[in-house]
Design a protein around this motif. Structure first.
Motif, PDB file in Angstrom:
ATOM      1  N   GLY A  60      34.916  54.702  43.538  1.00 40.79           N
ATOM      2  CA  GLY A  60      35.122  53.584  44.168  1.00 40.79           C
ATOM      3  C   GLY A  60      36.049  52.583  43.642  1.00 40.79           C
ATOM      4  N   ARG A  61      36.248  51.370  43.768  1.00 42.47           N
ATOM      5  CA  ARG A  61      37.216  50.664  43.013  1.00 42.47           C
ATOM      6  C   ARG A  61      36.924  50.531  41.339  1.00 42.47           C
ATOM      7  NH1 ARG A  61      36.558  45.580  47.199  1.00 42.47           N
ATOM      8  NH2 ARG A  61      34.583  46.139  46.855  1.00 42.47           N
TER       9      ARG A  61
ATOM     10  N   VAL B 205      33.289  37.996  28.354  1.00 41.03           N
ATOM     11  CA  VAL B 205      34.087  37.165  29.529  1.00 41.03           C
ATOM     12  C   VAL B 205      34.499  38.095  30.567  1.00 41.03           C
ATOM     13  CG1 VAL B 205      36.240  35.810  29.965  1.00 41.03           C
ATOM     14  CG2 VAL B 205      35.241  35.990  27.411  1.00 41.03           C
ATOM     15  N   ARG B 206      34.166  37.673  31.654  1.00 35.74           N
ATOM     16  CA  ARG B 206      34.557  38.266  32.793  1.00 35.74           C
ATOM     17  C   ARG B 206      35.886  37.739  33.172  1.00 35.74           C
ATOM     18  NH1 ARG B 206      32.312  41.365  36.213  1.00 35.74           N
ATOM     19  NH2 ARG B 206      30.050  40.709  35.360  1.00 35.74           N
ATOM     20  N   LEU B 207      36.607  38.773  33.352  1.00 33.36           N
ATOM     21  CA  LEU B 207      38.122  38.513  33.497  1.00 33.36           C
ATOM     22  C   LEU B 207      38.728  38.771  35.182  1.00 33.36           C
ATOM     23  CD1 LEU B 207      39.623  40.845  30.332  1.00 33.36           C
ATOM     24  CD2 LEU B 207      39.322  38.272  30.583  1.00 33.36           C
ATOM     25  N   ALA B 208      37.749  39.549  35.726  1.00 32.44           N
ATOM     26  CA  ALA B 208      38.417  39.819  37.116  1.00 32.44           C
ATOM     27  C   ALA B 208      37.116  40.736  37.703  1.00 32.44           C
ATOM     28  CB  ALA B 208      39.667  40.932  36.978  1.00 32.44           C
ATOM     29  N   PRO B 209      37.183  40.926  39.067  1.00 33.61           N
ATOM     30  CA  PRO B 209      36.334  41.747  39.801  1.00 33.61           C
ATOM     31  C   PRO B 209      35.823  43.247  38.894  1.00 33.61           C
ATOM     32  CG  PRO B 209      37.628  40.813  41.346  1.00 33.61           C
ATOM     33  CD  PRO B 209      38.315  40.558  39.828  1.00 33.61           C
ATOM     34  N   ASN B 210      34.624  43.052  38.440  1.00 31.01           N
ATOM     35  CA  ASN B 210      34.245  44.270  37.625  1.00 31.01           C
ATOM     36  C   ASN B 210      34.936  44.753  36.578  1.00 31.01           C
ATOM     37  OD1 ASN B 210      34.201  45.160  40.793  1.00 31.01           O
ATOM     38  ND2 ASN B 210      32.485  45.052  39.982  1.00 31.01           N
ATOM     39  N   LEU B 211      35.512  43.677  35.695  1.00 25.97           N
ATOM     40  CA  LEU B 211      36.240  43.865  34.748  1.00 25.97           C
ATOM     41  C   LEU B 211      35.777  42.799  33.383  1.00 25.97           C
ATOM     42  CD1 LEU B 211      38.481  45.442  32.730  1.00 25.97           C
ATOM     43  CD2 LEU B 211      39.862  43.765  33.665  1.00 25.97           C
TER      44      LEU B 211
ATOM     45  N   PRO C 214      28.814  44.246  43.999  1.00 30.02           N
ATOM     46  CA  PRO C 214      27.572  44.859  43.315  1.00 30.02           C
ATOM     47  C   PRO C 214      27.592  46.376  43.728  1.00 30.02           C
ATOM     48  CG  PRO C 214      27.493  43.711  45.563  1.00 30.02           C
ATOM     49  CD  PRO C 214      28.577  43.164  45.030  1.00 30.02           C
ATOM     50  N   THR C 215      28.512  46.629  44.441  1.00 27.84           N
ATOM     51  CA  THR C 215      28.799  48.359  44.815  1.00 27.84           C
ATOM     52  C   THR C 215      29.565  48.887  43.784  1.00 27.84           C
ATOM     53  OG1 THR C 215      30.398  47.955  46.622  1.00 27.84           O
ATOM     54  CG2 THR C 215      28.140  47.797  47.056  1.00 27.84           C
ATOM     55  N   ASP C 216      30.258  48.298  42.830  1.00 24.33           N
ATOM     56  CA  ASP C 216      31.088  48.724  42.096  1.00 24.33           C
ATOM     57  C   ASP C 216      30.791  48.668  40.500  1.00 24.33           C
ATOM     58  OD1 ASP C 216      33.046  49.896  43.988  1.00 24.33           O
ATOM     59  OD2 ASP C 216      33.902  47.374  43.893  1.00 24.33           O
ATOM     60  N   PRO C 217      30.615  49.601  39.779  1.00 24.05           N
ATOM     61  CA  PRO C 217      30.317  49.569  38.399  1.00 24.05           C
ATOM     62  C   PRO C 217      31.333  48.596  37.443  1.00 24.05           C
ATOM     63  CG  PRO C 217      31.076  51.790  38.599  1.00 24.05           C
ATOM     64  CD  PRO C 217      31.212  51.055  40.035  1.00 24.05           C
ATOM     65  N   ASP C 218      30.735  48.021  36.517  1.00 21.98           N
ATOM     66  CA  ASP C 218      31.583  47.248  35.695  1.00 21.98           C
ATOM     67  C   ASP C 218      32.196  48.299  34.509  1.00 21.98           C
ATOM     68  OD1 ASP C 218      31.407  44.505  36.445  1.00 21.98           O
ATOM     69  OD2 ASP C 218      29.554  44.074  35.433  1.00 21.98           O
ATOM     70  N   THR C 219      33.493  47.742  34.309  1.00 25.64           N
ATOM     71  CA  THR C 219      34.274  48.378  33.307  1.00 25.64           C
ATOM     72  C   THR C 219      34.433  47.667  32.111  1.00 25.64           C
ATOM     73  OG1 THR C 219      35.513  49.899  34.807  1.00 25.64           O
ATOM     74  CG2 THR C 219      36.258  49.644  32.607  1.00 25.64           C
ATOM     75  N   HIS C 220      34.382  47.911  31.023  1.00 28.87           N
ATOM     76  CA  HIS C 220      34.431  47.204  29.774  1.00 28.87           C
ATOM     77  C   HIS C 220      35.922  47.344  28.873  1.00 28.87           C
ATOM     78  CE1 HIS C 220      30.483  46.188  30.393  1.00 28.87           C
ATOM     79  NE2 HIS C 220      30.051  45.473  29.331  1.00 28.87           N
ATOM     80  N   ILE C 221      36.546  46.123  28.501  1.00 27.51           N
ATOM     81  CA  ILE C 221      37.438  46.138  27.598  1.00 27.51           C
ATOM     82  C   ILE C 221      36.788  45.775  26.136  1.00 27.51           C
ATOM     83  CG2 ILE C 221      39.419  45.336  26.778  1.00 27.51           C
ATOM     84  CD1 ILE C 221      40.529  44.850  29.417  1.00 27.51           C
TER      85      ILE C 221
END
Length: 373
Positions: free
Chosen positions: A359-360, A153-159, A236-243
């Protein structure tokens, strides 16, 4: 500019709905109302060890008892999810080993309800089909709670949040081959395979609307209709972080190390965690040890030869081990066990997205544990 959101972690309710309402009152009093509620499983007390009578003379009685058990479990399941709906309009959960089989989307897939907005006849057919849908699908329409077992599930930008319910067998800590309680519905190797497949299926998101910035919009309920829009793309410029949310935690971790009767000196030490979960959480790409290359796709090659986006874990949360609540650490990844809400325990995690060297990025700002009586 930063984006901050508060996430409530709760699990192992075991049908004790009163504690959910006590929790709502406590959060209101402490001004800790969350943007998102995540449940780590064991909402009710379904007993998968139960064996129905098999003699011909008792077949009708057996079927009647089965129907009664199923009805009671569904009523309790609905009551728990409805109660959490009083805390937040965004409720998501994974099933535990004490939840019904129909709470596992991979075991009981969804039924096709058709398009419900193309005329009266199609709507009627959809409502009739919903009566025969599995429990998890019906609860999604009735309560709005989203079952994300074996989904992303995508919760927010890059999360991104990944979920996997169920448990593996509990064993004697000093004799790993001695099973104390069977798991459901996994063995350890099967759970590890399911978890690896889930994290690699990076583009197969559970579609929600609005799926973009869900945790920052607690006033809007996710639209779970069949016509819901696809999830929004990442920046696209920020890597995804996972929970990572599981019901069964990692083996040999403080949050899974349990004693059935800690007040007795001869109490057996139980390993309630999974070696498979531990191996995934401690892997270098989940630890963020291997940084993403300087490219717009942030892709890396894992030791297994697969190419995927870099998925560092922001934190891993689980339930299952009632008495081992607290915060631990596996390498760079915080591991959180909120404890059993059956006993009044819960946790509130505050996450923040702000500018960093990479980055962010998302960071865990605060973890608070609480107990209601």
């Amino acid at each position: 500019m930063s984006l901050r959101s508060r996430i409530l972690l709760a699990g192992d309710i075991h049908s004790k709905v009163d504690n959910v309402y006590r929790l709502a009152m406590a959060l209101q009093t402490k001004k800790l109302m969350p943007n998102l509620v995540i449940l780590t499983g064991d909402l009710i007390n379904a007993n998968h060890d139960y064996q129905s009578p098999s003699s011909p003379s008792s077949s009708s009685v057996s079927s009647q008892l089965t129907r009664m058990r199923t009805t009671a479990e569904e009523t309790q399941f609905r009551a728990v999810l409805t109660a959490f709906g009083s805390i937040s309009r965004n409720v998501m959960y994974v099933p535990g080993n004490h939840d019904p089989r129909e709470a596992f989307p991979d075991l009981v897939p969804a039924v096709d309800l058709g398009v419900r907005d193309e005329g009266r006849e199609r709507r009627d057919n959809g409502e009739e089909a919903l009566k025969h849908a599995p429990l998890w699908q019906r609860m999604m329409y009735e309560t709005g709670a989203v079952n994300f077992h074996s989904r992303l599930v995508r919760l927010a930008p890059n999360l991104v949040m990944a979920g996997l319910g169920g448990s593996v067998p509990q064993t004697d800590y000093n004799r790993p081959n001695t099973t104390i309680h069977p798991g459901y519905p996994y063995t350890d190797p099967l759970l590890k395979t399911a978890l690896l497949n889930l994290l690699r299926a990076k583009r197969h998101f559970l579609t929600l609307h609005p799926a973009f910035n869900i945790i920052a919009k607690s006033h809007r309920r996710a639209d779970t209709s069949p016509s819901s829009l696809p999830s929004a793309p990442t920046t696209p410029t920020d890597p995804d972080t996972h929970i990572l949310i599981t019901h069964c935690g990692p083996a040999r971790c403080a949050t899974t190390d349990t004693y059935p009767k800690p007040w007795l000196c001869d109490s057996k030490r139980i390993e309630s965690g999974s070696d498979g979960v531990r191996s995934v959480v401690t892997h270098m790409w989940c630890q963020g040890v291997q940084p993403p290359p300087p490219s717009s796709t942030s892709q890396i090659t894992t030791p297994t030869g697969d190419t995927q986006q870099q998925p560092p874990l922001l934190f891993h949360a689980h339930g299952h081990a009632h008495t081992s609540w607290g915060l631990s650490q596996l390498g760079n990844v915080p591991v959180i066990n909120p404890g059993a809400l059956r006993d009044g325990r819960y946790a509130v995690v505050t996450v923040e997205r702000s500018w960093g060297e990479e980055g962010r990025v998302w960071r865990v700002e605060d973890v608070r544990f609480g107990c209601v009586r």
